[in-house]
Design a protein around this motif. Structure first.
Motif, PDB file in Angstrom:
ATOM      1  N   UNK A 171     -73.467  33.004   1.264  1.00  0.00           N
ATOM      2  CA  UNK A 171     -74.364  32.007   0.306  1.00  0.00           C
ATOM      3  C   UNK A 171     -75.827  32.039   0.512  1.00  0.00           C
ATOM      4  N   UNK A 172     -76.306  32.907   1.286  1.00  0.00           N
ATOM      5  CA  UNK A 172     -77.879  33.148   1.518  1.00  0.00           C
ATOM      6  C   UNK A 172     -78.356  32.074   2.562  1.00  0.00           C
ATOM      7  N   UNK A 173     -77.477  31.440   3.536  1.00  0.00           N
ATOM      8  CA  UNK A 173     -78.073  30.398   4.257  1.00  0.00           C
ATOM      9  C   UNK A 173     -78.065  31.020   5.560  1.00  0.00           C
ATOM     10  N   UNK A 203     -75.955  35.580  -6.605  1.00  0.00           N
ATOM     11  CA  UNK A 203     -75.567  34.074  -6.412  1.00  0.00           C
ATOM     12  C   UNK A 203     -75.201  33.436  -7.517  1.00  0.00           C
ATOM     13  N   UNK A 257     -70.050  27.284  -3.665  1.00  0.00           N
ATOM     14  CA  UNK A 257     -69.708  26.898  -2.256  1.00  0.00           C
ATOM     15  C   UNK A 257     -69.503  25.641  -2.011  1.00  0.00           C
TER      16      UNK A 257
END
Lengths: 316, 257
Positions: free
Chosen positions: A51-53, A76, A81
């Protein structure tokens, strides 16, 4: 096409904490996939990277063949999510939370309004659209996060313990909903502490422990590895001691409850015949425990720590 | 180049931010109007009548640009710092971070939220001021340019503060201990010409002085510093803050582990 491809994924946090140690994984399009592991195994780190966190240290991640290093935004757009913890503005109205999410994914305003209505109706929250999120119950907040995650119609839905802390009825409703959207073509990755949930919903499974994949197979194959299954029998008449049944291990729990272990080379029919021969009538039967749980504990070696937890067998 | 989807993301952030400050108008817009009203009554009307005209303007006319600019600075700063830190604190910022919204659009979305609030509050303060003295507009286009650039700069400063902030205390420290003193010493209530030469030179290091001076020039047509220099200073500091904020965001400072 693969919904997700992970190759040799590493994550080292500051302080030299090696959270992921070379994870490789492929998930087919349309799959319902369980990602399990004990606390701190690396599940949330993996999801965070997708999720690119979380920034990965090394490795390759592709979502529907889009490499997140080369086409970050493109990858993305496929993902929705549902995080483990609440992460919406509690002062905003329910409909605005979902509408804004559609907007962040580039959906024009009128389309976002329609998609919001559809998503909120799907999770049964349409009648709550005008109230502030903080007024929702715990279960409704979870459903709101699901509506928010599906509003842009993602091809890959990632759910990080979506049913934690919700009551049984809501949990079962969620299962029904997730099955439905999976049948409609959405690939789902699920992490959960409720192993019954994974067993009931998922076709394939990976187990992470200490930052490594220790098992990656189909649910059916994994469960077939169990050497035995335990059953709890409610008896019609009281008995004083556990009967000796050839080929079965028995243990008397109380005068009217008997535990029977059925080995993999025996059938339930054979168990009932043996009980009948011993003059025992069975009024009811249930599984001793979740089957996946037994395998999970043997694979991760966390039986001892689980045994000390006060929650009981199902929640690991 | 940005795609149409990216602009929708940007518009969504701006709409959310605008909706937020209008929803909590009693916290975001009303205090500036009341503060300005008190300044105009006390400093402008009561004390100001004993002050000799500055550059040909009555004292209240002279401080109006400074007070409008002060509200623009504080509101643009506060809007972004509280909104972005609030989103970090509640983790609702993850809603945007997981989406395909480019970092520059996230930054510009929050920045424009701050600019819009600053402009709305600036207009409110100007309306309040109009009850006490005539509102001058020597160079209307320049009024807009200085307002826009200053609001950009302070929105970006608020954004940078919120990236570093680890608690709500960190959010209030900068406005209380740095911004407010710099604004008060930046020529809101006086011309730097009246300062002794040493303090006049020290004042020139204060970037806020340039913004207030430029705004005063755009409204009254008088200034202490050449307008070309003030606009250049504001523009350069804004550009610098933009690069810093975007770099922090790209690195995910305090946002991504």
């Amino acid at each position: 096409m693969h919904a997700l491809t992970i190759e040799n994924l590493h994550k080292v946090y500051s302080g030299d904490v090696h959270a992921l140690r070379g994870i490789s994984l492929t998930i087919k399009e349309g799959d319902f996939f369980a990602l399990l592991g004990p606390n701190g195994a690396g599940k949330s780190t993996t999801i965070g990277i997708l999720c690119s966190l979380v920034n990965k240290t090394s490795g390759i991640v592709k979502v529907f063949d889009k490499n997140i290093d080369l086409d970050w935004a493109g990858a993305k757009t496929y993902i929705g999510v549902v995080p483990q913890e609440m992460n919406f503005n509690i002062f905003e109205k329910v409909k605005h939370i979902v509408q804004n999410q559609a907007g962040y994914y580039g959906m024009p305003r009128q389309e976002a309004i329609k998609a919001t209505e559809h998503a909120l109706k799907q999770v049964d929250l349409w009648d709550k659209r005008d109230i502030r999120a903080r007024m929702l119950s715990g279960g409704m907040k979870r459903r709101l996060m699901i509506a928010r995650a599906i509003v842009h119609k993602p091809k890959l839905l990632i759910l990080d313990e979506p049913t934690a802390g919700v009551d049984i009825e809501i949990r079962h409703n969620m299962w029904q909903f997730l099955r439905k959207i999976n049948q409609q073509g959405t690939t789902i990755i699920l992490t959960t502490h409720y192993l019954e949930e994974a067993e009931s919903l998922c076709r394939n499974i990976a187990i992470i422990d200490h930052g490594k994949i220790i098992e990656n197979t189909s649910m059916r194959k994994l469960l077939s590895r169990l050497p035995s299954q335990g059953f709890i029998l409610e008896l019609e008449d009281d008995i004083a001691e556990a009967p000796e049944l050839s080929g079965f291990n028995t243990r008397l729990i109380d005068n009217e409850t008997l535990e029977v272990e059925v080995l993999e080379n025996k059938t339930l029919n054979e168990m009932f015949i043996a009980l009948s021969d011993a003059g025992i009538k069975v009024a009811g039967l249930r599984n001793k425990s979740n089957r996946l749980e037994a395998l999970f504990l043997s694979l991760t070696g966390s039986a001892a720590s689980v045994a000390n937890e006060p929650k009981g067998g199902e929640d690991v | 180049m940005y795609s149409y989807s990216n602009w929708i993301s940007f518009a969504t952030i701006v709409r959310k931010e605008t909706h937020r400050f209008f929803r909590i108008w009693a916290q975001t817009m009303l205090p500036s109007a009341i503060t300005a009203l008190l300044y105009f009554v006390v400093f402008g009307n009561l004390i100001g009548r004993f002050v000799t005209p500055i550059d040909g303007f009555t004292y209240i006319e002279y401080i109006i640009p400074g007070l409008i600019m002060m509200s623009i600075m504080l509101n643009s700063y506060n809007n972004v710092v509280s909104s972005f830190y609030g989103a970090k604190f509640q983790r609702s910022i993850e809603e945007i971070l997981v989406s395909p919204t480019p970092n520059s659009m996230i930054l510009m979305g929050y920045m424009f939220g701050g600019i819009l609030r600053a402009m709305v509050v600036g207009i409110i303060v100007a309306i309040v001021a109009s009850f006490f003295a005539p509102i001058n507009a020597a160079y209307p286009l320049l009024i807009f340019v200085v307002t826009f650039l200053t609001a950009c700069l302070f929105s970006l400063a608020g954004f940078i503060n919120s990236m570093f902030a680890k608690s709500f205390d960190d959010v209030t420290i900068v406005p209380t201990f740095i911004l407010t003193p710099l604004i008060y010493l930046g020529g809101v209530f006086y011309s730097v010409d009246i300062l002794p030469p040493f303090w006049e030179k020290i004042s020139l290091v204060n970037p806020i002085l340039y913004m207030i001076d430029a705004f005063r020039y755009s409204m009254l047509g008088v200034s202490d510093i050449p307008i070309g220099l003030t606009i250049s200073v504001i523009f350069l500091v804004t550009a610098l803050f933009y690069v810093i904020a975007l770099t922090l965001l790209k690195r995910g400072y305090g946002l991504r582990s």
